[in-house]
Design an enzyme around this catalytic site. Sequence first.
Site, PDB file in Angstrom:
ATOM      1  CG  LEU A   1      38.415  68.578  66.641  1.00 52.50           C
ATOM      2  CD1 LEU A   1      38.474  67.136  67.141  1.00 52.50           C
ATOM      3  CD2 LEU A   1      39.429  69.418  67.398  1.00 52.50           C
ATOM      4  CG  ASP A   2      42.775  72.634  62.655  1.00 55.70           C
ATOM      5  OD1 ASP A   2      41.830  73.117  62.006  1.00 55.70           O
ATOM      6  OD2 ASP A   2      43.537  73.315  63.378  1.00 55.70           O
ATOM      7  N   PRO A   3      42.529  68.553  60.733  1.00 57.83           N
ATOM      8  CG  PRO A   3      42.636  68.347  58.401  1.00 57.83           C
ATOM      9  CD  PRO A   3      42.499  69.375  59.499  1.00 57.83           C
TER      10      PRO A   3
END
Length: 297
Positions: A45-47
């Site tokens: 998951l992207d930040p």
Amino acid sequence: MVKTPKRPISGWIILDKPYGMSSTQAVAKLRWLYNAEKAGHAGTLDPLATGLLPIALGEATKTVPFVQGGGKRYSFDLEWGSQTSTDDAEGEVVQTSDVRPREQDVRAALAGFTGTIMQRPPAFSAIKVNGERAYDLARAGEAVELAPRPVTIDELTLVSHGTDRSRFDMACEKGTYVRSLARDLAEALDTRGHVTMLRRTAVAGFTEADALTLETIEAAPDRDVLLRPASVAMRHLPELCVSSDDAALIRNGGVVLLRGASAPIALPEVWASFNGSVVAIGSVRAGHFHPSRVLKG
């Protein structure tokens, strides 16, 4: 200074990843909280994204592929009128448009992005190019153009529509990039767009009801009770219940004959269990279970 020995603890935590934390940081945090020997996650998951990040500890890491390959569901906001270098709010604006699509036009365009489609991954992604991560090359200023690849989007729904921003719900299979979808959908509507909010709401059968926040895990008097067994990753595969003797043989890499009238003759992928715990993952050939991945007891 004597280091505390790592624990051979095993299990799954379905983390509700907070905004601003990378998947790697989340894994490191969980590993530290449990003092685990090893840990891994099932799907980056992207930040700037939040939501379900399944994290495996110990022997459960051997079951990561079976969660990682499962279907996913996302809720996301698409801001109309500007495209960014990262296709989300983190990047710099690289193109703009005065066009704001009408709701009926957005709904009509969704059919073209449902089913198996060709999708070009964003330049800022973890895909490797000649051994280097694409996002490392992009951050170094190199031009990154990734080849389109087939992805499957099972559902794509417009939840709400505004002049400058719309919200969508999407169910998709492994390898689909929400940021790419937002970029391409905007282009199909003769405008530009990028993701401003992204939340994963389901993955491989897990939902938000299964998720735990970092605060809940940190505050738990006994964190071990929050762990789910490795078997939760195997729910979609046939289970073979084996005896104690057969479990011991399998854990040593042995092949066992399956007995009984209902014993399968051939299965491409199956997991063997003893008292509900995963012994091994493997296949059945000619009535024998052949382990390919063994979990310690």
